[in-house]
Scaffold this motif. Structure first.
Motif, PDB file in Angstrom:
ATOM      1  N   LEU A 117       0.832  -1.201   0.000  1.00 33.63           N
ATOM      2  CA  LEU A 117       0.000   0.000   0.000  1.00 33.63           C
ATOM      3  C   LEU A 117       0.871   1.257   0.000  1.00 33.63           C
ATOM      4  O   LEU A 117       2.071   1.205   0.299  1.00 33.63           O
ATOM      5  CB  LEU A 117      -0.923   0.000   1.213  1.00 33.63           C
ATOM      6  N   LEU A 118       0.266   2.385  -0.314  1.00 33.89           N
ATOM      7  CA  LEU A 118       0.990   3.653  -0.383  1.00 33.89           C
ATOM      8  C   LEU A 118       1.734   3.950   0.912  1.00 33.89           C
ATOM      9  O   LEU A 118       2.883   4.412   0.894  1.00 33.89           O
ATOM     10  CB  LEU A 118       0.007   4.789  -0.700  1.00 33.89           C
ATOM     11  N   GLU A 119       1.110   3.664   2.040  1.00 35.46           N
ATOM     12  CA  GLU A 119       1.720   3.974   3.329  1.00 35.46           C
ATOM     13  C   GLU A 119       2.983   3.166   3.591  1.00 35.46           C
ATOM     14  O   GLU A 119       3.806   3.538   4.434  1.00 35.46           O
ATOM     15  CB  GLU A 119       0.715   3.725   4.450  1.00 35.46           C
ATOM     16  N   SER A 120       3.158   2.048   2.868  1.00 41.81           N
ATOM     17  CA  SER A 120       4.342   1.208   3.047  1.00 41.81           C
ATOM     18  C   SER A 120       5.407   1.482   1.991  1.00 41.81           C
ATOM     19  O   SER A 120       6.478   0.885   2.024  1.00 41.81           O
ATOM     20  CB  SER A 120       3.950  -0.273   2.982  1.00 41.81           C
ATOM     21  N   ASN A 121       5.104   2.380   1.054  1.00 39.67           N
ATOM     22  CA  ASN A 121       6.018   2.668  -0.036  1.00 39.67           C
ATOM     23  C   ASN A 121       6.899   3.861   0.332  1.00 39.67           C
ATOM     24  O   ASN A 121       6.413   4.982   0.532  1.00 39.67           O
ATOM     25  CB  ASN A 121       5.232   2.975  -1.318  1.00 39.67           C
ATOM     26  N   LYS A 122       8.195   3.633   0.427  1.00 37.90           N
ATOM     27  CA  LYS A 122       9.131   4.689   0.824  1.00 37.90           C
ATOM     28  C   LYS A 122       9.182   5.823  -0.193  1.00 37.90           C
ATOM     29  O   LYS A 122       9.576   6.951   0.125  1.00 37.90           O
ATOM     30  CB  LYS A 122      10.537   4.101   1.008  1.00 37.90           C
ATOM     31  N   GLU A 123       8.787   5.560  -1.439  1.00 37.77           N
ATOM     32  CA  GLU A 123       8.815   6.575  -2.481  1.00 37.77           C
ATOM     33  C   GLU A 123       7.567   7.454  -2.458  1.00 37.77           C
ATOM     34  O   GLU A 123       7.427   8.352  -3.288  1.00 37.77           O
ATOM     35  CB  GLU A 123       8.962   5.910  -3.847  1.00 37.77           C
ATOM     36  N   ASP A 124       6.663   7.167  -1.526  1.00 45.74           N
ATOM     37  CA  ASP A 124       5.425   7.938  -1.380  1.00 45.74           C
ATOM     38  C   ASP A 124       4.640   7.987  -2.699  1.00 45.74           C
ATOM     39  O   ASP A 124       4.164   9.045  -3.126  1.00 45.74           O
ATOM     40  CB  ASP A 124       5.726   9.347  -0.873  1.00 45.74           C
ATOM     41  N   ARG A 125       4.532   6.848  -3.317  1.00 43.38           N
ATOM     42  CA  ARG A 125       3.760   6.734  -4.552  1.00 43.38           C
ATOM     43  C   ARG A 125       3.081   5.379  -4.582  1.00 43.38           C
ATOM     44  O   ARG A 125       3.454   4.459  -3.838  1.00 43.38           O
ATOM     45  CB  ARG A 125       4.658   6.920  -5.785  1.00 43.38           C
ATOM     46  N   LEU A 126       2.097   5.243  -5.428  1.00 46.21           N
ATOM     47  CA  LEU A 126       1.417   3.961  -5.555  1.00 46.21           C
ATOM     48  C   LEU A 126       2.392   2.910  -6.083  1.00 46.21           C
ATOM     49  O   LEU A 126       3.223   3.197  -6.951  1.00 46.21           O
ATOM     50  CB  LEU A 126       0.224   4.081  -6.501  1.00 46.21           C
ATOM     51  N   SER A 127       2.262   1.702  -5.551  1.00 49.27           N
ATOM     52  CA  SER A 127       3.149   0.621  -5.972  1.00 49.27           C
ATOM     53  C   SER A 127       2.783   0.127  -7.364  1.00 49.27           C
ATOM     54  O   SER A 127       1.643   0.280  -7.834  1.00 49.27           O
ATOM     55  CB  SER A 127       3.069  -0.544  -4.982  1.00 49.27           C
ATOM     56  N   SER A 128       3.765  -0.471  -8.002  1.00 48.29           N
ATOM     57  CA  SER A 128       3.530  -1.125  -9.284  1.00 48.29           C
ATOM     58  C   SER A 128       2.835  -2.466  -9.020  1.00 48.29           C
ATOM     59  O   SER A 128       2.504  -2.809  -7.881  1.00 48.29           O
ATOM     60  CB  SER A 128       4.857  -1.317 -10.012  1.00 48.29           C
ATOM     61  N   ILE A 129       2.644  -3.250 -10.070  1.00 50.15           N
ATOM     62  CA  ILE A 129       2.065  -4.594  -9.942  1.00 50.15           C
ATOM     63  C   ILE A 129       3.094  -5.595 -10.450  1.00 50.15           C
ATOM     64  O   ILE A 129       3.527  -5.529 -11.607  1.00 50.15           O
ATOM     65  CB  ILE A 129       0.763  -4.759 -10.748  1.00 50.15           C
ATOM     66  N   SER A 130       3.492  -6.527  -9.595  1.00 49.72           N
ATOM     67  CA  SER A 130       4.459  -7.547  -9.979  1.00 49.72           C
ATOM     68  C   SER A 130       3.838  -8.530 -10.971  1.00 49.72           C
ATOM     69  O   SER A 130       2.608  -8.692 -11.031  1.00 49.72           O
ATOM     70  CB  SER A 130       4.941  -8.296  -8.726  1.00 49.72           C
ATOM     71  N   ALA A 131       4.703  -9.194 -11.732  1.00 51.68           N
ATOM     72  CA  ALA A 131       4.233 -10.237 -12.654  1.00 51.68           C
ATOM     73  C   ALA A 131       3.654 -11.428 -11.904  1.00 51.68           C
ATOM     74  O   ALA A 131       2.961 -12.260 -12.495  1.00 51.68           O
ATOM     75  CB  ALA A 131       5.381 -10.693 -13.549  1.00 51.68           C
ATOM     76  N   THR A 132       3.928 -11.515 -10.586  1.00 51.45           N
ATOM     77  CA  THR A 132       3.407 -12.624  -9.775  1.00 51.45           C
ATOM     78  C   THR A 132       2.140 -12.224  -9.022  1.00 51.45           C
ATOM     79  O   THR A 132       1.729 -12.909  -8.103  1.00 51.45           O
ATOM     80  CB  THR A 132       4.473 -13.085  -8.767  1.00 51.45           C
ATOM     81  N   ALA A 133       1.525 -11.085  -9.422  1.00 57.48           N
ATOM     82  CA  ALA A 133       0.298 -10.620  -8.764  1.00 57.48           C
ATOM     83  C   ALA A 133      -0.748 -10.299  -9.819  1.00 57.48           C
ATOM     84  O   ALA A 133      -0.446 -10.106 -11.004  1.00 57.48           O
ATOM     85  CB  ALA A 133       0.596  -9.385  -7.917  1.00 57.48           C
ATOM     86  N   ASN A 134      -2.003 -10.233  -9.381  1.00 59.07           N
ATOM     87  CA  ASN A 134      -3.109  -9.849 -10.256  1.00 59.07           C
ATOM     88  C   ASN A 134      -3.522  -8.418  -9.939  1.00 59.07           C
ATOM     89  O   ASN A 134      -3.691  -8.059  -8.771  1.00 59.07           O
ATOM     90  CB  ASN A 134      -4.309 -10.779 -10.052  1.00 59.07           C
ATOM     91  N   GLY A 135      -3.696  -7.596 -10.978  1.00 54.31           N
ATOM     92  CA  GLY A 135      -4.150  -6.233 -10.759  1.00 54.31           C
ATOM     93  C   GLY A 135      -3.633  -5.280 -11.822  1.00 54.31           C
ATOM     94  O   GLY A 135      -2.962  -5.673 -12.782  1.00 54.31           O
ATOM     95  N   VAL A 136      -3.937  -3.983 -11.634  1.00 46.12           N
ATOM     96  CA  VAL A 136      -3.466  -2.927 -12.539  1.00 46.12           C
ATOM     97  C   VAL A 136      -3.085  -1.720 -11.702  1.00 46.12           C
ATOM     98  O   VAL A 136      -3.592  -1.516 -10.589  1.00 46.12           O
ATOM     99  CB  VAL A 136      -4.535  -2.525 -13.578  1.00 46.12           C
ATOM    100  N   SER A 137      -2.168  -0.899 -12.249  1.00 48.50           N
ATOM    101  CA  SER A 137      -1.721   0.295 -11.540  1.00 48.50           C
ATOM    102  C   SER A 137      -1.222   1.327 -12.541  1.00 48.50           C
ATOM    103  O   SER A 137      -0.644   0.972 -13.574  1.00 48.50           O
ATOM    104  CB  SER A 137      -0.602  -0.053 -10.555  1.00 48.50           C
ATOM    105  N   THR A 138      -1.420   2.612 -12.206  1.00 47.17           N
ATOM    106  CA  THR A 138      -0.871   3.679 -13.040  1.00 47.17           C
ATOM    107  C   THR A 138       0.639   3.779 -12.866  1.00 47.17           C
ATOM    108  O   THR A 138       1.301   4.492 -13.626  1.00 47.17           O
ATOM    109  CB  THR A 138      -1.516   5.024 -12.674  1.00 47.17           C
ATOM    110  N   SER A 139       1.190   3.062 -11.887  1.00 49.49           N
ATOM    111  CA  SER A 139       2.636   3.070 -11.649  1.00 49.49           C
ATOM    112  C   SER A 139       3.354   1.916 -12.331  1.00 49.49           C
ATOM    113  O   SER A 139       4.584   1.847 -12.298  1.00 49.49           O
ATOM    114  CB  SER A 139       2.927   3.016 -10.141  1.00 49.49           C
ATOM    115  N   ALA A 140       2.614   1.010 -12.956  1.00 53.25           N
ATOM    116  CA  ALA A 140       3.216  -0.188 -13.557  1.00 53.25           C
ATOM    117  C   ALA A 140       3.701   0.088 -14.973  1.00 53.25           C
ATOM    118  O   ALA A 140       3.430  -0.684 -15.901  1.00 53.25           O
ATOM    119  CB  ALA A 140       2.228  -1.340 -13.536  1.00 53.25           C
ATOM    120  N   VAL A 141       4.445   1.172 -15.143  1.00 53.66           N
ATOM    121  CA  VAL A 141       4.884   1.564 -16.487  1.00 53.66           C
ATOM    122  C   VAL A 141       5.896   0.573 -17.064  1.00 53.66           C
ATOM    123  O   VAL A 141       6.057   0.498 -18.291  1.00 53.66           O
ATOM    124  CB  VAL A 141       5.480   2.990 -16.451  1.00 53.66           C
TER     125      VAL A 141
END
Length: 268
Positions: A117-141
């Protein structure tokens, strides 16, 4: 007696009996005493031969049993070794994810991650989505299959008004619960649809069987960033990719966007 010694004795006895039989059958000249002695020796040799044959069979049978037991023990040892769980810290199925717990059995591996989650991300941004997870993100460039562009709300709409509209739309999603809400951030959870919760855990109310939805407002650009991801991924042997969510995370977001009548940036 070893197997080789028993076999040698066996053939020696055959030769000796054969010579005795030859003398008796073809009347090789012998006196009566020698003839009786030959018959006695022949009987003794036959008795010895019977014992040797029995001993040889026993030795061979015992050797076979020992070999079988050894092979079985090796097989069991190999099975036990291969059935050991994959160490959580080394599980490739959690690669690229944070705060994960991995459980495994002979048929599947279940990975549940709560540190993305955002609160756990040191970069203070939404996390990406790993290839080992299901989902979508605006950070998964860097992962096109998990990327979706930001939403843009109309320029003539105040950012605060647009934000309240989004909060209302999220609350209308079946099963959604808003966990955290600020003027620029929303964190909500929704029960995972696919894979079914019963497939993820033995308990249908397992809190791990949730999708996390996050939204971030960037009012200066009239944009909303977002991320929707399943906490839990299931890997069924021998697959190395998680069981697909069949785009349930993406489709849920699209329904929210369509309700708001907002547009995808970069799409005309």
């Amino acid at each position: 007696m070893s197997t080789s010694a028993a076999v040698i004795a066996f053939f020696v006895a055959i030769v000796m009996i054969g010579m005795s039989d030859f003398c008796l059958a073809y009347n090789v000249p012998t006196n009566n005493n020698n003839n009786n002695i030959s018959r006695q020796r022949r009987n003794i040799l036959k008795t010895g031969l019977t014992w040797i044959a029995g001993s040889t069979s026993s030795v061979i049978a015992t050797t076979a049993i020992l070999s079988s037991n050894t092979a079985e023990a090796a097989t069991l040892a190999g099975t036990t070794k291969s059935a050991q769980p994959v160490p959580t810290s080394q599980a490739a199925t959690s690669a690229g994810r944070k705060g994960c717990k991995t459980t495994t059995d002979p048929s599947r591996t279940v990975v549940t991650c709560r540190g993305e989650l955002l609160e756990s991300n040191k970069e203070d941004r939404l996390s990406s989505i790993s290839a080992t997870a299901n989902g979508v993100s605006t950070s998964a460039v860097k992962n096109p299959s998990r990327y979706s562009p930001p939403w843009k709300y109309p320029g003539n709409v105040d950012g605060g008004v647009a934000w309240l509209s989004l909060v209302k739309a999220v609350n209308s999603v079946p099963g959604a619960t808003i966990v955290k809400l600020t003027d620029t951030y929303i964190h909500a959870t929704v029960p995972t649809e696919i894979p079914p919760m019963g497939f993820l855990s033995s308990a249908d109310d397992d809190p791990a069987a949730l999708d996390d939805l996050e939204f971030v407002l960037r009012s200066d650009d009239n944009l909303v960033l977002y991320r929707s991801a399943s906490r839990t991924s299931v890997f069924v042997y021998p697959l190395t990719q998680p069981v697909s969510d069949r785009n349930t995370n993406l489709n849920r977001l699209e329904r929210i966007r369509e309700k708001l009548d907002w547009i995808l940036t970069g799409v005309r």
